[in-house]
Design a protein around this motif. Structure first.
Motif, PDB file in Angstrom:
ATOM      1  N   HIS A 148      47.258  66.534  12.661  1.00 32.00           N
ATOM      2  CA  HIS A 148      46.830  64.997  12.591  1.00 32.00           C
ATOM      3  C   HIS A 148      47.713  64.108  13.721  1.00 32.00           C
ATOM      4  N   ILE A 197      41.442  70.736  14.103  1.00 32.72           N
ATOM      5  CA  ILE A 197      41.567  70.002  12.477  1.00 32.72           C
ATOM      6  C   ILE A 197      41.174  71.043  11.531  1.00 32.72           C
ATOM      7  N   HIS A 209      39.797  70.981   8.815  1.00 33.90           N
ATOM      8  CA  HIS A 209      38.801  71.316   7.992  1.00 33.90           C
ATOM      9  C   HIS A 209      37.532  71.861   9.094  1.00 33.90           C
ATOM     10  N   ASP A 242      44.947  67.112   1.775  1.00 35.89           N
ATOM     11  CA  ASP A 242      44.147  66.271   2.813  1.00 35.89           C
ATOM     12  C   ASP A 242      42.926  65.854   1.882  1.00 35.89           C
ATOM     13  N   HIS A 295      40.064  65.212   2.761  1.00 34.76           N
ATOM     14  CA  HIS A 295      38.712  65.650   3.281  1.00 34.76           C
ATOM     15  C   HIS A 295      38.524  66.977   3.326  1.00 34.76           C
ATOM     16  N   SER A 355      36.640  63.659  14.827  1.00 36.99           N
ATOM     17  CA  SER A 355      37.210  63.843  13.517  1.00 36.99           C
ATOM     18  C   SER A 355      36.620  64.973  12.663  1.00 36.99           C
ATOM     19  N   CYS A 356      37.069  65.252  11.340  1.00 34.51           N
ATOM     20  CA  CYS A 356      36.574  66.181  10.758  1.00 34.51           C
ATOM     21  C   CYS A 356      35.303  66.077  10.127  1.00 34.51           C
ATOM     22  N   CYS A 366      43.020  65.281  15.296  1.00 34.30           N
ATOM     23  CA  CYS A 366      42.434  64.140  14.481  1.00 34.30           C
ATOM     24  C   CYS A 366      42.280  62.931  15.392  1.00 34.30           C
ATOM     25  N   CYS A 386      40.904  59.184  14.740  1.00 34.47           N
ATOM     26  CA  CYS A 386      40.405  59.041  13.533  1.00 34.47           C
ATOM     27  C   CYS A 386      41.506  58.184  12.585  1.00 34.47           C
ATOM     28  N   LEU A 387      42.785  58.508  12.751  1.00 30.76           N
ATOM     29  CA  LEU A 387      43.613  57.696  11.808  1.00 30.76           C
ATOM     30  C   LEU A 387      44.704  57.413  12.837  1.00 30.76           C
ATOM     31  N   ASN A 408      35.276  58.882   9.409  1.00 32.43           N
ATOM     32  CA  ASN A 408      34.759  58.724   7.893  1.00 32.43           C
ATOM     33  C   ASN A 408      35.413  57.340   7.238  1.00 32.43           C
ATOM     34  N   ARG A 429      42.872  51.402   9.876  1.00 33.07           N
ATOM     35  CA  ARG A 429      42.856  52.862   9.919  1.00 33.07           C
ATOM     36  C   ARG A 429      43.016  53.383  11.499  1.00 33.07           C
TER      37      ARG A 429
END
Ligand code: SF4
Lengths: 211, 467
Positions: free
Chosen positions: B64, B108, B110, B129, B131, B347-348, B409, B412-413, B431, B437
């Protein structure tokens, strides 16, 4: 976890649906390696006019006077009214930590995101589900000039609002854990033999899971 | 014997015991760990004087907070650095394998889990997490948990769970060319709403899902959480088995045929009953673009932004108005007239090799529009990055004017330096399009990787099939 005792608390109505965990505690605060101290940054982007950063004292920050939590009549609130799908988004437990640290013990909403709902119980918060019609009534009462108090009785599974009594459903195991402030890990470790037996049998069937 | 759903089979295989009220103690085969949701869990273990039940069932990697440029400088943000170092120290102390920064396998969680074969068919997989649902594409029961539960799994290898209801999302027909798994995921969320799956485990089935690659299924399962469900699963088939073969953590030697034998039973039986069934026509799905601040606020690329005045539910209409105001958009505007400032591919959800190939196909021989301030490509793991470079995708992106980054990540965030400025608009393959975000005041439009690349090239949203 502290046992959940009956109490009477001030109610603040947050009239928004789909309040997500990013709104409850913005991600810059997730960098902490502690689990306490998140209260001043609860709803940070709505509560303050500037951008919050970890480690910055919130006492001197400009407040967004229009945000409901900042109104004088709601100071000291311990019960949060919310709309549907409260706590959606990520699995971060920082969200209930922030709510709890701020002083919320009970949340009342028509529905919650699943992971958030679970996380509340693990942090001594009781997330109550009430039908939308009942919620509308509570929102109306809580929005008056003289906001309302609710008496929360977990043992009896009741909320007392003025003369009215609202019955609330709660899973018996969760109730037991909340009331006694029980730690899940301690409970599970009472079943060490079962876990070992499962592993032994599983190791036979699916040995690749244990390499 | 009664016909079982795939979910029933996964569940039954992992119940250690039931309590009187039907609560189960569920055995967890694999826990993935990253830096954000684990420090407090390790601290809890330490305070209670407990040690991990099975260290080797855990696998960790930071994602992250890691920077995606100038790696040699290390992590300059002291708070982020402390969190990543805390993960390193915790993993060392408790004997947990971690792909640290600088390891080619870092990325990541995932993306890393399936890539390593660490998340296998038939497993229960958890991670702090949401996801984690991604791993359902491998045929695993996978779901996100909170930090208290991370600690619980570390200490006991189990979780206290209640069984969810089961839903089948059946997508019949074929997706048309140029429509990908992301479009399918967004179309499903648009149909079900972000709370439509609450309380359910969703099994994705039907011709269109079977036709997806395992990586495409990951994109689909990844976004199950955006439909409110904690887990999404896809039945095991030959594609799943082929995907697993030869991966570092996959069963080896004699174990392989044994595993495959069981995996071949991991699907819903003929006649199994679901609590709810939702059907979609795959052939009618077009590329999707979100216009609002919730993934359910999504329409096909050739549509216009819906009008809150036409919405009968007042709470919904109010949410739409708020979203339009935040997004700086007007009802009735054509999606194709929206011009992003930034493009983020990563991102994942969409940072695996197939995603990068899809985006590169669009970018090849073209240039990022001059109105785009920044176009980022962030691979999901060091191994994805290496594979992409082997295929020359990095050069295609760089020549077109994209930045080629290190895995994580990222935007993504926006926990690292990659974030939007207030008011900036982003075409993003991630996502979540929630307010803030991707950076405070940032405006996110969720799309698939080819659509993101197309937006970068043309400077506005466009049906990638028309390029
Ligand atoms: S890529 Fe985004 S959604 Fe996925 S794990 Fe990282 S922050 Fe979460």
């Amino acid at each position: 976890m502290d046992p959940f005792n009956n109490f009477s608390g001030l109610v603040v109505p947050l009239d928004r649906s789909n309040v997500d965990t990013d709104a409850i505690i913005p991600k810059q605060f997730l960098k902490s390696i502690k689990r306490s101290g998140f209260g001043p940054n609860l709803f940070d982007e709505w509560r303050y006019l500037d951008r919050g950063e970890p480690g910055v004292d919130c006492a001197g920050r400009p407040l967004n006077e229009e945000f409901i939590l900042n109104e004088a009549r709601y100071q000291g609130a311990s019960i949060l009214l919310a709309r549907e799908n409260f706590g959606c988004g990520s699995s971060r437990e920082h969200a209930p930590w922030a709510l709890e640290d701020y002083g919320f013990k009970v949340i009342i909403a028509p529905s919650y995101a699943d992971i958030f709902f679970n996380n509340c119980f693990k942090n001594g918060i009781w997330p109550i589900v009430l039908p939308a019609e009942v919620m509308d009534g509570l929102f109306e009462l809580a929005s008056r000039d003289e906001p309302m108090q609710i008496e929360v009785d977990l043992k009896a599974q009741q909320l007392v609002v003025g003369d009215a009594i609202i019955d609330v459903e709660i899973d018996s195991f969760r109730k037991h854990c909340l009331i006694n402030g029980l730690d899940d890990i301690g409970l599970t470790l009472q079943h060490v033999d079962d876990i070992k037996a499962y592993e032994a049998q599983r190791r036979q069937q699916a040995p690749w899971l244990f390499t | 014997m009664a016909a079982k759903t795939f979910y029933d089979k996964l569940w039954d295989a992992h119940v250690v015991r039931y309590d009187d009220d039907g609560t189960a103690l569920l055995y967890i085969d694999r826990q993935l760990i990253h830096e954000v949701t684990s420090p407090q869990a390790f601290e809890g273990l330490r305070i209670a004087g407990r040690s991990p039940w099975r260290s080797e069932a855990n696998l960790a990697t930071p994602d992250h907070n890691v920077p995606t440029t100038d790696l040699e400088k290390g992590i300059t943000d002291p708070v982020a650095r402390l969190q990543v170092e805390t993960l390193d120290n915790n993993c060392d102390e408790f004997g947990i394998t971690e792909f640290k920064r600088g390891d080619l396998r870092q990325g990541i969680v995932h993306v890393v889990g399936p890539e390593q074969g660490a998340t296998l068919p038939g497993m229960t997989v958890v991670c702090g997490d949401s996801h984690t649902s991604t791993h359902g594409a491998s045929g695993a029961l996978a779901f996100g948990i909170g930090t208290s539960e991370v600690e619980h799994v570390l200490a006991t290898q189990c979780l206290i769970q209640k069984k969810s209801k089961s839903m089948l999302v059946q997508v019949d027909g074929e997706l048309s060319a140029g429509v990908d798994a992301k479009d399918l995921a967004l179309a499903i969320i648009g149909k079900m709403g972000t709370a439509g799956g609450t309380g359910y485990v969703i099994e994705f089935g039907g011709e269109a899902v079977r036709a997806l690659s395992v990586e495409g299924r990951m994109t689909l399962c990844n976004m199950t959480i955006e439909a409110g469900a904690r887990s999404g699963i896809v039945a095991v088939d030959q594609k799943t088995i082929d995907y697993m073969q030869g991966r570092p953590y996959a069963p080896q030697g004699d174990h392989w045929p044994l595993a495959v034998e069981w995996w071949n039973t991991l699907h819903s039986d003929e006649g199994a009953e679901f609590d709810k069934v939702v059907t979609l026509d795959g052939a009618s799905i077009k590329p999707q673009v979100t216009w609002g601040t919730s993934p359910e606020m999504v329409v096909a690329v050739d549509s216009t932004i819906p009008d809150p005045a036409q919405e009968s539910d007042p709470v919904k209409a109010d949410g739409m108005r708020r979203a339009l105001e935040y997004m700086g958009l007007e009802a009735g505007m054509a999606i194709c007239d929206i011009k992003p400032d930034v493009v983020f591919i990563g991102s994942c959800t969409n940072s695996r090799i197939e995603d990068l190939r899809d985006a590169a196909k669009v970018a090849e021989g073209r240039k990022v529009a001059s109105t785009i301030k920044q176009a980022l490509v962030v691979p999901g793991s060091g191994l994805v990055k290496a594979q992409a470079e082997k295929e020359g995708l990095d050069k295609i992106f760089i020549e077109a004017g994209f930045e080629w980054r290190e895995p994580g990540c990222s935007m993504c965030l926006a926990m690292n330096a990659d974030k939007l400025e207030p008011g900036e608009r982003c075409a993003s393959t991630s996502n979540r399009n929630f307010e803030g975000r991707q950076g405070q005041g940032g405006r996110t439009h969720l799309v698939g990787p080819a659509m993101a690349a197309a937006a970068a090239i043309t400077g506005h949203f466009v049906d990638v099939r028309s390029l």
